[in-house]
Motif scaffolding. Structure first.
Motif, mmCIF file in Angstrom:
data_model
loop_
_atom_site.group_PDB
_atom_site.id
_atom_site.type_symbol
_atom_site.label_atom_id
_atom_site.label_comp_id
_atom_site.label_asym_id
_atom_site.label_seq_id
_atom_site.Cartn_x
_atom_site.Cartn_y
_atom_site.Cartn_z
ATOM 1 N N ASP A 1 11.017 -2.779 33.700
ATOM 2 C CA ASP A 1 10.959 -1.253 33.750
ATOM 3 C C ASP A 1 10.343 -0.626 32.467
ATOM 4 N N ASP A 2 9.279 0.003 32.677
ATOM 5 C CA ASP A 2 8.659 0.349 31.391
ATOM 6 C C ASP A 2 9.460 1.428 30.631
ATOM 7 N N LYS A 3 10.193 1.961 31.390
ATOM 8 C CA LYS A 3 11.218 3.161 30.596
ATOM 9 C C LYS A 3 12.151 2.631 29.738
ATOM 10 N N SER A 4 12.381 1.300 29.860
ATOM 11 C CA SER A 4 13.264 0.555 28.962
ATOM 12 C C SER A 4 12.505 -0.317 27.608
ATOM 13 N N ALA A 5 11.132 0.174 27.684
ATOM 14 C CA ALA A 5 10.377 -0.608 26.849
ATOM 15 C C ALA A 5 10.660 -0.255 25.175
ATOM 16 N N LYS A 6 10.866 0.708 25.015
ATOM 17 C CA LYS A 6 11.186 1.158 23.574
ATOM 18 C C LYS A 6 12.202 0.372 23.065
ATOM 19 N N GLY A 7 13.410 0.205 23.903
ATOM 20 C CA GLY A 7 14.529 -0.462 23.473
ATOM 21 C C GLY A 7 14.253 -1.765 23.574
ATOM 22 N N TRP A 8 13.687 -2.536 24.146
ATOM 23 C CA TRP A 8 13.151 -3.802 24.421
ATOM 24 C C TRP A 8 12.516 -4.146 23.208
ATOM 25 N N LEU A 9 11.398 -3.411 22.814
ATOM 26 C CA LEU A 9 10.617 -3.682 21.727
ATOM 27 C C LEU A 9 11.431 -3.956 20.448
ATOM 28 N N PHE A 10 12.470 -2.738 20.211
ATOM 29 C CA PHE A 10 13.259 -2.506 19.154
ATOM 30 C C PHE A 10 14.189 -4.025 19.104
ATOM 31 N N ILE A 11 14.794 -4.477 20.054
ATOM 32 C CA ILE A 11 15.596 -5.380 20.211
ATOM 33 C C ILE A 11 14.740 -6.684 19.644
ATOM 34 N N ARG B 1 5.628 -11.586 20.532
ATOM 35 C CA ARG B 1 6.722 -11.939 21.348
ATOM 36 C C ARG B 1 6.643 -10.965 22.491
ATOM 37 N N ALA B 2 6.359 -9.815 22.519
ATOM 38 C CA ALA B 2 6.497 -8.959 23.605
ATOM 39 C C ALA B 2 5.222 -9.263 24.581
ATOM 40 N N TRP B 3 4.066 -9.617 24.051
ATOM 41 C CA TRP B 3 2.975 -10.201 24.926
ATOM 42 C C TRP B 3 3.607 -11.441 25.519
ATOM 43 N N LYS B 4 4.234 -12.380 25.029
ATOM 44 C CA LYS B 4 4.510 -13.732 25.645
ATOM 45 C C LYS B 4 5.547 -13.454 26.715
ATOM 46 N N SER B 5 6.318 -12.173 26.449
ATOM 47 C CA SER B 5 7.546 -12.261 27.537
ATOM 48 C C SER B 5 7.294 -10.708 28.460
ATOM 49 N N LEU B 6 6.089 -10.261 28.470
ATOM 50 C CA LEU B 6 5.695 -8.909 28.928
ATOM 51 C C LEU B 6 6.560 -9.083 30.473
ATOM 52 N N ASP B 7 6.177 -10.065 31.126
ATOM 53 C CA ASP B 7 6.579 -10.261 32.562
ATOM 54 C C ASP B 7 8.224 -10.127 32.719
ATOM 55 N N SER B 8 8.970 -10.107 31.736
ATOM 56 C CA SER B 8 10.105 -10.227 31.712
ATOM 57 C C SER B 8 10.613 -8.495 31.939
ATOM 58 N N LEU B 9 9.915 -7.662 31.171
ATOM 59 C CA LEU B 9 10.025 -6.182 31.088
ATOM 60 C C LEU B 9 9.692 -5.636 32.634
ATOM 61 N N GLU C 1 -1.322 -3.374 25.863
ATOM 62 C CA GLU C 1 -1.951 -2.192 25.120
ATOM 63 C C GLU C 1 -1.466 -0.919 25.074
ATOM 64 N N ALA C 2 -1.009 -0.349 26.421
ATOM 65 C CA ALA C 2 -0.127 0.833 26.267
ATOM 66 C C ALA C 2 1.187 1.114 25.515
ATOM 67 N N LEU C 3 1.806 0.091 25.751
ATOM 68 C CA LEU C 3 3.007 -0.057 25.028
ATOM 69 C C LEU C 3 2.870 0.062 23.561
ATOM 70 N N VAL C 4 1.819 -0.920 22.976
ATOM 71 C CA VAL C 4 1.678 -1.309 21.544
ATOM 72 C C VAL C 4 1.081 0.151 20.918
ATOM 73 N N ASN C 5 0.203 0.591 21.750
ATOM 74 C CA ASN C 5 -0.174 2.236 21.400
ATOM 75 C C ASN C 5 0.754 3.168 21.015
ATOM 76 N N VAL C 6 1.689 2.986 22.040
ATOM 77 C CA VAL C 6 2.717 4.348 22.064
ATOM 78 C C VAL C 6 3.760 3.976 21.068
#
Length: 188
Positions: A72-82, A62-70, A28-33
């Motif tokens: 480092d939260d600092k790379s979340a934005k790039g991960w989501l854009f990919i 897809r992010a929810w399904k593979s959230l455990d593979s993230l 939820e924090a990732l999605v909100n941001v």
């Protein structure tokens, strides 16, 4: 079942719920941001608010399904854009476009001003760039990524990203100059 087995099951069950709750809060924090940035980028690519919303929803799923593979939260934005870019590519893999004869349909003037027309021309010219140039340019201009972030996201050397950005801008400039000269010749 003895009392120790029940306590062990309750403890394991409690641990599972804690992990799920932690995952839910992180998601939820990732999605909100990042959802506004994801939507802006998706809309820029497709120019359709419904498709952009679908792309963001698919990205979030897809992010929810593979959230455990993230890791480092600092790379979340790039991960989501990919994920978003891959979802957009999947959209074209699934879609079978209908071919329509343009002469059978009336074409309306869809622009109210020359600024809108120029903006649309720029958007179309960017979308015609080769992917090697288009992707870094869009990530920089629309998504606001730094050169280092783009390099990480596209798995490229920073200097390669800088070169591709430079070439993309030169190709755009050349393409727009050609259009401008053609317009001058047609009207002048």
């Amino acid at each position: 079942m003895n009392i120790f087995a029940r306590k062990r099951n309750k403890s394991a069950e409690s641990s599972v719920f804690k992990d799920m709750n932690k995952k839910q809060k992180r998601y939820e924090a990732l999605v909100n941001v990042y959802s506004p940035d994801l939507y802006r980028y998706a809309y820029w690519i497709c120019r359709d608010p419904d498709i952009a919303q679908d792309l963001v929803q698919e990205t979030c799923l897809r992010a929810w399904k593979s959230l455990d593979s993230l890791l480092d939260d600092k790379s979340a934005k790039g991960w989501l854009f990919i994920i978003l870019r891959r979802e957009n590519a999947r959209r074209f893999e699934r879609k079978q476009l209908q071919i329509v004869d343009i002469e059978d349909h009336a074409v309306a003037d869809e622009y109210d001003s020359s600024a809108e027309m120029e903006s649309e021309l720029l958007r179309r010219k960017i979308l015609t760039l080769p992917d090697d140039y288009k992707d870094p340019l869009l990530l920089q201009l629309v998504a606001g990524f730094s050169t280092e972030e783009i390099a990480t996201q596209l798995e490229l050397n920073k200097n390669t990203v800088l070169t591709r950005l430079f070439r993309a801008k030169n190709l755009l400039k050349s393409s727009l100059t050609t259009v401008s000269k053609e317009n001058e010749a047609a009207h002048g």
